[in-house]
Design an enzyme around this catalytic site. Sequence first.
Site, PDB file in Angstrom:
ATOM      1  N   LYS A 114      25.391 -18.221  39.103  1.00  0.00           N
ATOM      2  CA  LYS A 114      26.277 -18.991  39.973  1.00  0.00           C
ATOM      3  C   LYS A 114      27.583 -18.219  40.163  1.00  0.00           C
ATOM      4  O   LYS A 114      28.132 -17.673  39.195  1.00  0.00           O
ATOM      5  CB  LYS A 114      26.528 -20.357  39.345  1.00  0.00           C
ATOM      6  CG  LYS A 114      27.348 -21.333  40.179  1.00  0.00           C
ATOM      7  CD  LYS A 114      27.451 -22.668  39.445  1.00  0.00           C
ATOM      8  CE  LYS A 114      28.244 -23.696  40.212  1.00  0.00           C
ATOM      9  NZ  LYS A 114      28.299 -25.000  39.501  1.00  0.00           N
ATOM     10  N   SER A 167      26.505 -30.893  37.795  1.00  0.00           N
ATOM     11  CA  SER A 167      26.133 -29.780  38.660  1.00  0.00           C
ATOM     12  C   SER A 167      24.929 -28.992  38.175  1.00  0.00           C
ATOM     13  O   SER A 167      24.341 -28.221  38.936  1.00  0.00           O
ATOM     14  CB  SER A 167      27.323 -28.826  38.811  1.00  0.00           C
ATOM     15  OG  SER A 167      28.399 -29.464  39.457  1.00  0.00           O
ATOM     16  N   SER A 210      27.050 -28.769  41.960  1.00  0.00           N
ATOM     17  CA  SER A 210      27.561 -27.659  42.742  1.00  0.00           C
ATOM     18  C   SER A 210      26.705 -26.401  42.637  1.00  0.00           C
ATOM     19  O   SER A 210      26.887 -25.455  43.412  1.00  0.00           O
ATOM     20  CB  SER A 210      28.993 -27.334  42.290  1.00  0.00           C
ATOM     21  OG  SER A 210      29.043 -26.984  40.919  1.00  0.00           O
TER      22      SER A 210
END
Length: 616
Positions: free
Chosen positions: A83, A181, A157
Amino acid sequence: MPPPIPATIAALHDAYRAGKLRPTDVVEAWLARDASERAAPVWISVQSPEVLRARASTLDAQLRTDPQRALASPVFGTLFAVKDNIDCAGLPTTAACPAFAYDPAEPAFVVAALEAAGAMVAGKTNLDQFATGLVGTRSPYGAPPNAFKPEIVSGGSSSGSAVAVAKGLVHFALGTDTAGSGRVPAGLNNLVGWKPTRGLLSVRGVVPACRSLDCVSIFTLTVADAARVFRVAATFDAADPCARSLALDRPLLRHEFTFAVPRAADLEFFGDSLAQAAFADAVSRMKALGGMPREIDFAPWREVADSLYDGPRVAERHAGIRAFFDAHADAVDPTVRRILDRGATFSATDTFVAEARLDELRAKLTPLWSTFDVLVVPTAPTAYSIAAVQADPIELNRRLGTYTNFANLLDLAAIAVPASMRPDGLPSGITLLAPAGGDLMLAHLAQRFHATGTLPLGAIGVAAPAAETLAGHGDTVQVAVVGAHLQGLPLNRELTERGAKLVRSTRTAPHYRLYALPATTPPKPGLVRTAGEGQRIAVEVWELPASAFGRFVAGIPAPLCIGTLELEDGSHVQGFLCEAAAIAGAEDISRFGGWRAYLESRNPRTTSATPQKETP
């Protein structure tokens, strides 16, 4: 054309052991993918072919010269995504905000640990900007589409990380999880999402969302693969002020257990009857595993969840990037800017009042854990279209956090696990939660639950493999021995000196043949899986600490190696196998049914200890 690359780490390692693949093949398969699969909106940046090929070449050499030592690493030769709020050397960190981008001097601690163990970074994945959102739509690089229906949100996210795994682009991915997330995207994309106990995975080198709550999370296709990654990633980082060292010794829930669920009046699906039916089915399956449900008042849990965004706690998000935000607010996504602006409006008094109320709620909820073993909730209450979220970005995002926002505020471990496929073609998942340190207990139960379903892996259409013995940080590994490591034989001390204990005597599935290897000291057999007629071969299953497993494997000489054995009850464990080339000219002793019986046939005094009775 590169050979097909197995989707799971377990299958990849089996291919490495069999000499069918090299890490270079994994890299070439990645580079051969259509360019659209290595670009936005799933990816923000990718590793250069030159860097990847050089990395793979180094791993090829390790695999060639010392395969046992190389494959003792749970993640050797895997490809993973990171990420883009987690630092990687050689790739910029953007947090999905181009104006914020910087080139890190070194990788995040957790990335460095995985690379040191032989994993390869494919690239950086898209996210809700500054990890502020659960929808995956708040990024200038676009909204990664749901792996099953492109018009549906992928969740956030950690949107790009989840989609990359669900589509089989990488073996695993790192995300972060502050409010859900690492779980909501897993639930919406048919994945395992492991949100570890806060502090077990270092957050050094991670752009903060809420520093006191942030967790690095893991996305995989199976629970066993998540346990492999966790085993490497959960390394204590003394330089991380948020790091913790905990004993992960919660007893496993093997048979009867009690699980809490929100009472019917508290369950909220926002009118999504398919999600409601899917959760009811999951509860029934949990009961079939031996679980006894206990309905609880979910109102206080929801109040904790609401406090994450509806109170002064949101000011911590502003604090994490305050210098950049105050100077460049116009460069921030409008919805994210609205949230961060609000964080700056709370006073210190507001913060202390909110913390006092949170303490009251913790005091009320903590004693409940003595009345049940795990909490089971839907991972996401529903799934919204990208268009709907863009039209109402705050409220629909808030709804997606209904069953996730409270976890870190209450210091809980959590694992999201696939449950079923809805009639409309979308996946549905559940999340298991327990107090801090319950990670491995949750993983064991999550795998048991996952194995009761018939779901394919992610969105790639590959059937899920059989359940495995999980090996996590501080856990144990079961390994089946077939020859000189049997109880009472010359090499058994290599197990007992490492604290191993005999679990059971049993036999393999009828797919193996046993050979007496020539010129070995002490004498050893070779077990080979066969596509032709096989036999059930006697084995002993020993359990040894995971911390000692790597050293044990590293000492195993060629042509022997450790692979995955199928037992006669259908379960799978790690165990001794032999390279097929080594059996040329060796005596086939399968008819004896095991090494001990073969030795007895040659000299009844050869075995110095009486074995336990074998399973018939």
